[in-house]
Scaffold this active site. Structure first.
Site, PDB file in Angstrom:
ATOM      1  N   LYS A 265     -27.777 -50.921 -22.110  1.00 28.91           N
ATOM      2  CA  LYS A 265     -28.803 -50.805 -21.123  1.00 28.91           C
ATOM      3  C   LYS A 265     -30.158 -50.454 -21.725  1.00 28.91           C
ATOM      4  CE  LYS A 265     -30.099 -47.430 -17.636  1.00 28.91           C
ATOM      5  NZ  LYS A 265     -29.914 -46.392 -16.731  1.00 28.91           N
ATOM      6  N   ASP A 270     -37.640 -45.847 -16.234  1.00 28.68           N
ATOM      7  CA  ASP A 270     -36.928 -45.801 -15.124  1.00 28.68           C
ATOM      8  C   ASP A 270     -37.561 -44.840 -14.026  1.00 28.68           C
ATOM      9  OD1 ASP A 270     -35.193 -45.785 -12.947  1.00 28.68           O
ATOM     10  OD2 ASP A 270     -33.545 -44.455 -13.852  1.00 28.68           O
ATOM     11  N   LYS A 277     -37.965 -41.264  -8.191  1.00 27.68           N
ATOM     12  CA  LYS A 277     -37.384 -39.918  -8.723  1.00 27.68           C
ATOM     13  C   LYS A 277     -38.478 -38.915  -8.570  1.00 27.68           C
ATOM     14  CE  LYS A 277     -34.779 -41.878 -12.845  1.00 27.68           C
ATOM     15  NZ  LYS A 277     -33.543 -41.103 -12.302  1.00 27.68           N
ATOM     16  N   ASP A 288     -34.765 -44.386 -21.431  1.00 29.09           N
ATOM     17  CA  ASP A 288     -33.501 -45.047 -20.551  1.00 29.09           C
ATOM     18  C   ASP A 288     -32.944 -46.390 -21.281  1.00 29.09           C
ATOM     19  OD1 ASP A 288     -31.728 -44.691 -18.309  1.00 29.09           O
ATOM     20  OD2 ASP A 288     -32.890 -45.526 -17.072  1.00 29.09           O
ATOM     21  N   ASP A 347     -32.350 -46.400  -7.660  1.00 27.53           N
ATOM     22  CA  ASP A 347     -32.260 -45.535  -8.928  1.00 27.53           C
ATOM     23  C   ASP A 347     -30.959 -45.644  -9.860  1.00 27.53           C
ATOM     24  OD1 ASP A 347     -33.154 -44.051 -10.920  1.00 27.53           O
ATOM     25  OD2 ASP A 347     -33.085 -42.097  -9.814  1.00 27.53           O
ATOM     26  N   GLU A 349     -29.853 -48.522 -11.302  1.00 24.07           N
ATOM     27  CA  GLU A 349     -30.334 -49.695 -11.709  1.00 24.07           C
ATOM     28  C   GLU A 349     -29.499 -50.214 -13.013  1.00 24.07           C
ATOM     29  OE1 GLU A 349     -31.699 -47.114 -12.528  1.00 24.07           O
ATOM     30  OE2 GLU A 349     -31.902 -47.187 -14.701  1.00 24.07           O
ATOM     31  N   ARG A 351     -26.354 -49.776 -13.904  1.00 26.84           N
ATOM     32  CA  ARG A 351     -25.223 -50.534 -13.751  1.00 26.84           C
ATOM     33  C   ARG A 351     -25.660 -52.150 -13.416  1.00 26.84           C
ATOM     34  NH1 ARG A 351     -23.607 -46.241  -9.394  1.00 26.84           N
ATOM     35  NH2 ARG A 351     -24.868 -44.847 -10.977  1.00 26.84           N
TER      36      ARG A 351
HETATM   37  N1  BES Z   1     -31.114 -43.502 -16.151  1.00 26.94           N
HETATM   38  C1  BES Z   1     -30.756 -42.521 -15.156  1.00 26.94           C
HETATM   39  C2  BES Z   1     -29.585 -41.792 -15.598  1.00 26.94           C
HETATM   40  C3  BES Z   1     -30.152 -40.300 -16.306  1.00 26.94           C
HETATM   41  C4  BES Z   1     -30.480 -39.185 -15.826  1.00 26.94           C
HETATM   42  C5  BES Z   1     -30.383 -40.559 -17.691  1.00 26.94           C
HETATM   43  C6  BES Z   1     -31.067 -38.229 -16.715  1.00 26.94           C
HETATM   44  C7  BES Z   1     -30.730 -39.618 -18.500  1.00 26.94           C
HETATM   45  C8  BES Z   1     -30.937 -38.357 -17.913  1.00 26.94           C
HETATM   46  C9  BES Z   1     -30.098 -43.470 -13.975  1.00 26.94           C
HETATM   47  O1  BES Z   1     -30.503 -44.576 -13.906  1.00 26.94           O
HETATM   48  C10 BES Z   1     -29.946 -42.972 -12.693  1.00 26.94           C
HETATM   49  O2  BES Z   1     -31.127 -42.785 -12.095  1.00 26.94           O
HETATM   50  N2  BES Z   1     -29.038 -42.418 -12.255  1.00 26.94           N
HETATM   51  C11 BES Z   1     -28.829 -41.998 -10.951  1.00 26.94           C
HETATM   52  C12 BES Z   1     -27.444 -42.584 -10.086  1.00 26.94           C
HETATM   53  C13 BES Z   1     -27.602 -42.005  -8.487  1.00 26.94           C
HETATM   54  C14 BES Z   1     -28.832 -42.548  -7.895  1.00 26.94           C
HETATM   55  C15 BES Z   1     -26.286 -42.752  -8.091  1.00 26.94           C
HETATM   56  C16 BES Z   1     -28.494 -40.380 -11.089  1.00 26.94           C
HETATM   57  O3  BES Z   1     -27.800 -40.201 -11.923  1.00 26.94           O
HETATM   58  O4  BES Z   1     -29.067 -39.669 -10.316  1.00 26.94           O
HETATM   59 ZN    ZN Z   2     -31.714 -45.468 -15.324  1.00 31.36          ZN
HETATM   60 MN    MN Z   3     -32.132 -44.694 -12.555  1.00 32.80          MN
END
Ligand code: BES
Ligand code: ZN
Ligand code: MN
Length: 503
Positions: A265, A270, A277, A288, A347, A349, A351
């Site tokens: 990824k 992000d 966020k 990210d 968010d 994204e 996946r």
């Molecule tokens: N890049 C983030 C995950 C992340 C969070 C990595 C903190 C490192 C530190 C990912 O894209 C994300 O935002 N995931 C969301 C998914 C949710 C919206 C279903 C998350 O984990 O909150």
């Molecule tokens: Zn992300």
């Molecule tokens: Mn995200």
């Protein structure tokens, strides 16, 4: 300030010159024969200083003797290794990291006598110490132009590991240097800010691998559009920066032998997109792309040590931004696989990016197995903290091999479940699948989403490295925010399982 360079070499045991001398002792304060010879009368000084300092030689401790009488060196640092016992290779790597950490920042020369009380270390053990020193020495100073008042200027260092057979140690170190260079490369990429490292620039930097014999292909948006990669492209459509897909191939194995494949990824930043966020810690989202960075570092390592394996690395590079053209919650995109995806949360994204890259890699390369790495969910940090990466797999053998490689390298994994009950949570009202599964089991539903884009019969593992790829607590082997997690793990997986004879 430039990163302070480290020159690391091997020499035979001899009377140490200037600089810092590092020696090893056990918990009975015993020294090896060559060490005793090198210290001469200073060995007695060491014993008296140990008594005065309550230094007992336990593992992790050190005794620092400034200007030891009878030696030309500026400092003698004796490092405790605890009781004599059988040690695993990882113990020597950690010992090297610890030793490197004891060398003062301002020192320009240091020699480590690679000897335990029982005698000289093997070439492999000495090379493991040197690997640990390399891993510990990394720091990212590229954007610091000033030093604090009381801060010692960091000097370029020449570190020599004294051994019985320098040529043998050099040969043992060569593959480890390749891996350390790969780790440093991954760390650099993760630490770079997103105004510098956007998808096109990231793709350009992978071009450096060509010098090692890696074939590097960069697919632009037009090409990805033709291939039907609308899941990936949808994530990048709100950004001023174009998206890219980079495919790297190292063919060190038998001609025609199917490759092993690694997918990363690469979300260069992000913001969350329209599902934006909160401001707190959003700066961390420059990391990210740690999964992609690991894949690049791994390809470097495999090529630089001429691994006898055919390997493919593929990374999806995008930036997730809110904009008038950004993807919306409720949008439905058709992925390369043909499956339609309802975007619930922009968010989620990573996946979406991986869905198209996984499908593409399996279809084009028919790999023996596929491992993807992604800073995919905050939920995996809630579950495992920063110590273990979440491991999801559709294949027990691959999962077991990863667990074994984790043991050997100290890059830990913890297996998490996949099951139809979780898969149901991402069925969509309007499309084939939705990109979030609600509050509970967030790391698992993310993995279930990925699994829907892995063709049946392909052994596959997903490593959620959100906690381990960036910002883990400092250790003897890593002081950097971008940790380079995964390079050593996957290099080991390849060496153990898929090379004839290993290394
Ligand atoms: N890049 C983030 C995950 C992340 C969070 C990595 C903190 C490192 C530190 C990912 O894209 C994300 O935002 N995931 C969301 C998914 C949710 C919206 C279903 C998350 O984990 O909150
Ligand atoms: Zn992300
Ligand atoms: Mn995200």
């Amino acid at each position: 300030m430039a990163d302070t360079p480290l020159t690391l070499g091997f020499a035979s045991f001899l009377a140490p010159g200037r600089g810092v001398l590092l020696a090893l002792c056990d918990d009975k304060l015993r020294l090896g024969p060559q060490t005793r010879k090198a210290l001469g009368k200073a060995a007695d000084r060491f014993r008296r200083a140990a008594a005065a300092n309550d230094f007992t030689g336990k593992s992790g401790s050190a005794l620092d003797i400034v200007a030891p009488a009878g030696l030309k060196v500026a400092r003698l640092i004796v490092i405790g290794t605890g009781p004599a016992k059988d040690r695993a290779p990882l113990d020597f790597v950690k010992l090297g990291g610890g030793a490197m950490g004891r060398i003062p920042g301002g020192a320009t020369a240091a020699t480590l006598l690679a000897e335990l009380p029982g005698g000289a270390l093997t070439p492999e053990q000495a090379a493991d110490i040197a690997l640990g020193m390399r891993l510990r020495a990394y720091s990212f100073e590229r954007y610091k132009t000033k030093r604090k008042e009381d801060e010692e200027p960091k000097a370029a260092k020449t570190v020599t590991v004294a051994v019985a057979d320098p040529d043998a140690a050099r040969r043992a170190f060569a593959p480890r240097r390749a891996v350390a260079d790969g780790v440093d490369l991954a760390r650099d990429l993760v630490n770079e800010p997103a105004n510098v490292l956007y998808p096109v620039e990231f793709a350009r930097r992978t071009g450096a691998l060509k010098a090692l014999g890696v074939a590097v292909e960069v697919l632009d948006e037009k090409t990805m559009k033709k291939l039907g990669m609308n899941a990936l492209l949808g994530v990048g459509q709100g950004s001023r920066h174009d998206s890219r897909l980079v495919v790297m191939r190292w063919n060190g194995g038998k001609r025609g032998e199917p490759p092993v494949a690694f997918v990363g990824k690469g979300v260069c930043f992000d913001t969350g997109g329209i599902s934006i966020k909160p401001a707190a810690n959003m700066e961390d989202m420059k990391g990210d792309m740690a999964g992609a960075a690991c894949v690049v570092g791994l390809m470097h390592a495999l090529a630089a040590r001429k691994a006898r394996v055919n390997a493919v690395g593929a990374i999806g590079l995008v930036e997730n931004m809110p904009d008038g053209n950004a993807q919306r919650p409720g949008d439905i995109v058709k992925s390369m696989s043909g499956q339609t995806i309802e975007i619930i949360n922009t968010d989620a994204e990573g996946r979406l990016v991986l869905a198209d890259v996984l499908w593409y890699v399996a279809g084009r390369f028919k790999p023996k197995f596929m491992v993807n790495l992604a800073t995919l969910t905050g939920a995996i940090i809630v579950a495992l903290g920063h110590e273990h990466a979440g491991l999801f797999a559709n294949d027990d053998k691959l999962a077991d091999q990863l667990a074994k490689a984790a043991q050997a390298t100290g890059e830990k994994v913890w297996r998490m479940p996949l099951a139809p009950e979780y898969d149901k949570m991402i069925d969509s009202k309007f499309a084939d699948v939705k990109n979030t599964g609600g509050r509970w089991g967030g790391a698992i539903t993310a993995a279930q989403f990925l699994q829907r884009f892995v063709q049946k019969g392909v052994p596959w593992a997903h490593l959620d490295i959100a906690g381990t790829g960036m910002g883990p607590p400092a250790t003897d082997l890593n002081k950097s925010w971008g940790s380079g997690y995964g390079v050593r793990l996957l290099d080991r997986l390849v060496a153990d399982g898929y090379e004839d004879g290993g290394r």
